[in-house]
Every structure is written in C-alpha cells, then in structure tokens.
Scaffold this active site. Structure first.
Site, mmCIF file in Angstrom:
data_model
loop_
_atom_site.group_PDB
_atom_site.id
_atom_site.type_symbol
_atom_site.label_atom_id
_atom_site.label_comp_id
_atom_site.label_asym_id
_atom_site.label_seq_id
_atom_site.Cartn_x
_atom_site.Cartn_y
_atom_site.Cartn_z
ATOM 1 N N ASN A 149 111.140 -50.939 76.634
ATOM 2 C CA ASN A 149 110.913 -51.904 78.198
ATOM 3 C C ASN A 149 110.495 -50.733 79.339
ATOM 4 O OD1 ASN A 149 111.963 -53.874 80.082
ATOM 5 N ND2 ASN A 149 113.702 -52.038 80.413
ATOM 6 N N GLN A 165 97.779 -42.251 91.255
ATOM 7 C CA GLN A 165 99.016 -43.966 91.590
ATOM 8 C C GLN A 165 98.386 -44.148 89.881
ATOM 9 O OE1 GLN A 165 99.084 -46.977 92.995
ATOM 10 N NE2 GLN A 165 98.654 -46.081 95.085
ATOM 11 N N TYR A 252 98.159 -50.186 87.057
ATOM 12 C CA TYR A 252 99.164 -50.912 86.152
ATOM 13 C C TYR A 252 98.598 -52.600 84.809
ATOM 14 C CZ TYR A 252 103.316 -54.089 84.853
ATOM 15 O OH TYR A 252 104.835 -54.721 84.241
ATOM 16 N N VAL A 254 95.478 -51.751 83.460
ATOM 17 C CA VAL A 254 95.483 -50.283 82.332
ATOM 18 C C VAL A 254 95.956 -50.025 81.587
ATOM 19 C CG1 VAL A 254 93.889 -48.737 82.036
ATOM 20 C CG2 VAL A 254 93.144 -50.252 83.533
ATOM 21 N N LYS A 256 98.816 -51.595 80.904
ATOM 22 C CA LYS A 256 99.500 -52.829 79.756
ATOM 23 C C LYS A 256 98.656 -52.956 78.227
ATOM 24 C CE LYS A 256 103.966 -52.497 81.484
ATOM 25 N NZ LYS A 256 105.174 -52.380 80.581
ATOM 26 N N THR A 290 112.345 -59.431 89.542
ATOM 27 C CA THR A 290 113.081 -57.236 89.417
ATOM 28 C C THR A 290 113.151 -56.658 91.104
ATOM 29 O OG1 THR A 290 110.868 -56.882 88.086
ATOM 30 C CG2 THR A 290 113.007 -58.029 87.037
HETATM 31 P P1 NDP Z 1 112.567 -52.597 86.975
HETATM 32 O O1 NDP Z 1 111.992 -52.171 88.165
HETATM 33 O O2 NDP Z 1 113.496 -53.115 87.130
HETATM 34 O O3 NDP Z 1 112.663 -51.847 85.800
HETATM 35 C C1 NDP Z 1 112.353 -51.100 85.080
HETATM 36 C C2 NDP Z 1 112.851 -50.361 84.459
HETATM 37 O O4 NDP Z 1 112.160 -49.209 83.930
HETATM 38 C C3 NDP Z 1 114.257 -49.358 85.466
HETATM 39 O O5 NDP Z 1 115.527 -49.577 84.092
HETATM 40 C C4 NDP Z 1 113.899 -47.597 85.325
HETATM 41 O O6 NDP Z 1 114.809 -47.232 85.478
HETATM 42 C C5 NDP Z 1 112.852 -48.362 83.952
HETATM 43 N N1 NDP Z 1 112.525 -46.538 83.748
HETATM 44 C C6 NDP Z 1 111.154 -46.612 84.710
HETATM 45 N N2 NDP Z 1 110.582 -45.024 84.242
HETATM 46 C C7 NDP Z 1 111.623 -44.395 84.188
HETATM 47 C C8 NDP Z 1 111.751 -43.266 83.117
HETATM 48 N N3 NDP Z 1 111.290 -42.498 83.463
HETATM 49 N N4 NDP Z 1 112.785 -42.449 82.446
HETATM 50 C C9 NDP Z 1 113.536 -44.243 81.732
HETATM 51 N N5 NDP Z 1 113.669 -45.053 82.166
HETATM 52 C C10 NDP Z 1 112.266 -45.841 83.320
HETATM 53 O O7 NDP Z 1 111.354 -53.553 86.293
HETATM 54 P P2 NDP Z 1 111.348 -54.951 85.006
HETATM 55 O O8 NDP Z 1 112.437 -55.080 85.097
HETATM 56 O O9 NDP Z 1 110.315 -56.003 86.060
HETATM 57 O O10 NDP Z 1 110.275 -54.616 83.939
HETATM 58 C C11 NDP Z 1 110.792 -54.432 82.324
HETATM 59 C C12 NDP Z 1 109.230 -54.317 81.976
HETATM 60 O O11 NDP Z 1 109.079 -55.635 82.275
HETATM 61 C C13 NDP Z 1 108.244 -53.477 82.259
HETATM 62 O O12 NDP Z 1 107.757 -53.169 81.106
HETATM 63 C C14 NDP Z 1 107.394 -54.505 83.339
HETATM 64 O O13 NDP Z 1 106.090 -53.699 83.533
HETATM 65 C C15 NDP Z 1 107.543 -55.721 82.234
HETATM 66 N N6 NDP Z 1 106.977 -56.612 83.077
HETATM 67 C C16 NDP Z 1 107.802 -57.194 84.034
HETATM 68 C C17 NDP Z 1 107.179 -58.693 85.342
HETATM 69 C C18 NDP Z 1 108.438 -59.015 86.247
HETATM 70 O O14 NDP Z 1 107.817 -59.402 86.413
HETATM 71 N N7 NDP Z 1 109.444 -58.125 86.915
HETATM 72 C C19 NDP Z 1 106.816 -59.462 84.177
HETATM 73 C C20 NDP Z 1 105.454 -58.609 83.220
HETATM 74 C C21 NDP Z 1 105.951 -57.258 82.506
HETATM 75 P P3 NDP Z 1 115.221 -45.841 87.059
HETATM 76 O O15 NDP Z 1 115.728 -47.612 87.414
HETATM 77 O O16 NDP Z 1 116.678 -45.345 86.638
HETATM 78 O O17 NDP Z 1 114.051 -46.550 87.595
#
Ligand code: NDP
Length: 344
Positions: A149, A165, A252, A254, A256, A290
C-alpha cells in the site's frame, strides 16, 4: 468453545473441548498441541502430525495465517488494517516507517477493541525490509497475505524539479515495492494473496504512445525489462524530454502503470510456482479523502479499503481475479484496452 489467545510469544491457546481443557503452544513454525487435559501453566510442545486433525486447521486459522500492510499508519492503509482485524482469521500487522506514528495508529485501533500487531518497516530501506522478513520467518515461518500500500505522490504545487520527482516517486512506488516482493515472496505459503495498490492513474491508457503501451502490455515483459522501461522514463524526465517521447507528464501515473504491469508478471511467475494457488492483483481503491489527495477525494478511507480487503481475502482456488486490474467496486477492468469506469 472457549478460546484465549495471548499474543506474547510463544502464542498460547486455551481451549475447552469435549475432552476437557487443552493447552496449546506454538513456537516458531512448529504448531504444537497437547491432546490431554492439562493446566494453563503447562506448555508442553507436541507437533500436530496430521492436517486432518481438527485442531490443525483451527490453529492454522489463528496463528498460521497472518497478514501485513505496508504504509499503514494513516489513510487507506490504516482503514485496510481496521477492516482486516475484523475479517481476517489471523494475526494482522500494521507496518510503518516511523515507529511512533505506527504505534499511535495501533493504539487507536486498540481503543476500538481491535488487536493489530506492529512492526517497523521502511520500504525504502532494504535492511528494514529484511529485518522484518527475518522476524516473520522466525515467528511464523510463512506469510498468507501481503498488501503493498505504501506510496508517495508529489502535490501539483511541489517545487522539486520534475526529474527529481520522477526518480523519488518510482523509487518508492515501484522499486521499493519490488524490493518488498523480492524479500517477502519466498515466505508466501500456498493460497497466499498479494494486493498491489495501484490507481486509476495506473491504467495503461494513461501512457499516450502506442509503442510504449505495447511494451508494457507485452506477454514477454519481464521484471528486468519493466524496470528498464521505468528507468527510460526517469532518464527522459531528467532531461525534460519525457512528453516528447510519448510519456505522460505524471510520474505518479507511470509508477502505477508499472505496478499494474508488474502484477501481471508476478502472476505469470506464481502460475509456474510449486506453491499452490498464489494470487496477486492490482487495485484502484477509488478517489479517497486522505493526505495524498489533500482530502479532496470522494470516498472515505473505509470505502477505499473495501476492494483491497476483498482481494486480500479471496477464497482458495479461485480462477478470477488473478493478475487482474481491479476497480474499487471489485469489478475487473481490462487494463490494456479499457474502458475505465469513473474513478469514483
Ligand atoms: P497516504 O499519503 O495517506 O498514505 C501513504 C502511506 O504510505 C503512509 O502511511 C506513508 O507513511 C506510507 N509510506 C510512504 N513512503 C513510505 C516508506 N518509504 N516506507 C513505508 N511507508 C511509506 O495515501 P493514501 O492512503 O491515499 O494511499 C494509499 C495507497 O492508495 C497508495 O498506494 C496510493 O497511491 C493509492 N491510491 C490512493 C488514492 C486516493 O484517492 N487516496 C487513489 C488511488 C490510489 P508516512 O506517514 O510515514 O509518510
């Protein structure tokens, strides 16, 4: 039947059966039970030798099955853990790179009466990944569900150069996910389920150039070739030439697309694996409120967790979805040709 599970190692179960009380001890990968009445303080290890013994499956459900979600201290990952804690018959691990944020998330869930476990995991740190792998190997000897995730997305307002980026986005969203898979896939047990969280932006049609799309969609694509495609994009992005050569202007997207392409490659490998019934899918969770979307999404995190949790809990020996690109409403979308439904 009365069951008490103590989560400090070794796990101890106390069960009342027709035969009287049974004390069970699970140590490392050894599933043990005592087939005679004992007191709670007895923890004599005896192996379950036959999988036809009802206790074997009972223990498998409680202890043998466990699950882990990367990047789960907030957002969709947090909601996935919350949902899994009520639906999954095993230990659920919430992982986060920041120990204090992760532990806070776990204590929030505990206030709801849930019992997630915590382990630190920074997907960008290979030592952290391998430390967690060793912990799981020693404690459980295997893995039943893995949900990738964790991801990052730069805001539109970000001032970092596009090339930077592109590099950072792919490092976390694609290469680090790959690292996690390489480290943890050997632990997968038969019938394991893997969920790669992709996005509507990960649909192949987000790549403008047909020739590049053909490369992503090729049935002979390998992990190595896919990583090289990703690196081509990063190299062009650093020269600001990516759109000229048919790539989208979104790192982002690319990253995904690469995650969904990887999922297809992984399923091909699973189909040849000696371990039975390994399944991996990628999923668009919906447009979710989120931090990533600056709270601009349409769905709650709980709604966003629905499809990932559905895929994590797919029953044994299903024929579909397998290596598929799954929408938030749990329908399979043709990743190559589309059409894509609304993102929410
Ligand atoms: P958030 O930004 O709320 O959460 C992302 C999570 O990833 C956080 O817990 C963050 O931790 C963690 N993370 C980032 N880098 C690392 C790392 N190096 N090691 C461990 N954890 C890490 O995003 P969402 O909950 O919205 O997204 C969750 C998933 O859903 C992602 O894959 C996103 O691409 C996908 N997604 C989201 C959508 C949306 O509308 N929200 C739509 C489509 C896909 P930390 O708090 O430490 O940064």
């Amino acid at each position: 039947m009365k069951v008490a599970v103590l989560t400090n190692a070794p796990v101890v179960l106390s069960q009342t059966t027709e035969d009287g009380e049974i004390e069970v001890r699970i140590s490392g990968v050894t599933i043990s039970f005592i087939s005679r009445a004992v007191t709670l303080s007895d923890t004599l290890p005896i192996q379950v030798k036959s999988s036809s013994h009802p206790l074997y499956w009972f223990l498998e459900g409680i202890v043998g099955a466990w699950d882990r979600v990367t990047g789960a201290n907030k957002g969709i990952g947090y909601a996935i853990v919350k949902d899994l804690c009520t639906k999954f018959d095993g230990a659920v691990y919430l992982t986060a790179r920041d120990e204090s944020r992760g532990k806070t998330a776990v204590s929030e869930l505990q206030k709801l009466g849930l019992k997630p476990n915590f382990h630190q995991l920074d997907v960008s740190d290979i030592n952290s990944i391998n430390t967690f792998r060793d912990y799981l190997q020693n404690k459980y000897g295997g893995l039943d569900v893995l949900i990738n995730n964790a991801a990052i997305a730069y805001k539109h307002s970000a001032t970092e150069p596009f090339g930077e980026q592109a590099e950072n986005t792919h490092r976390v969203n694609y290469f680090n996910l790959l690292d996690v898979c390489h480290s943890l896939f050997p632990l997968l047990r038969p019938h394991a389920r893997v969920v790669n969280v992709s996005s509507s932006m990960g649909h192949l049609t987000k790549i403008p150039d047909q020739e590049i799309r053909n490369k992503f969609a090729s049935s002979s694509l390998t992990e190595e070739k896919l990583s090289e495609l990703v690196n081509q994009f990063i190299r062009l992005a650093k020269k600001d030439e990516h759109t000229k050569y048919g790539w989208p202007n979104s790192s982002y997207s690319v990253s995904k697309v690469a995650v969904s392409a990887l999922t297809i490659i992984q399923q091909r490998a699973f189909d040849q694996d000696s371990r039975e019934d390994l399944v991996v899918n990628s999923v668009h969770p919906g447009y979710v409120k989120t931090d990533m979307t600056s709270w601009g999404g349409h769905f709650t995190a709980e709604r966003g967790a629905e499809a990932p949790v559905y895929l994590a809990l797919l029953g044994p020996n299903i024929s579909s979805p397998k290596g598929s690109y799954v929408w938030h409403d749990k329908k399979i979308v043709d990743w190559v040709h589309g059409p894509t439904p609304e993102a929410f």
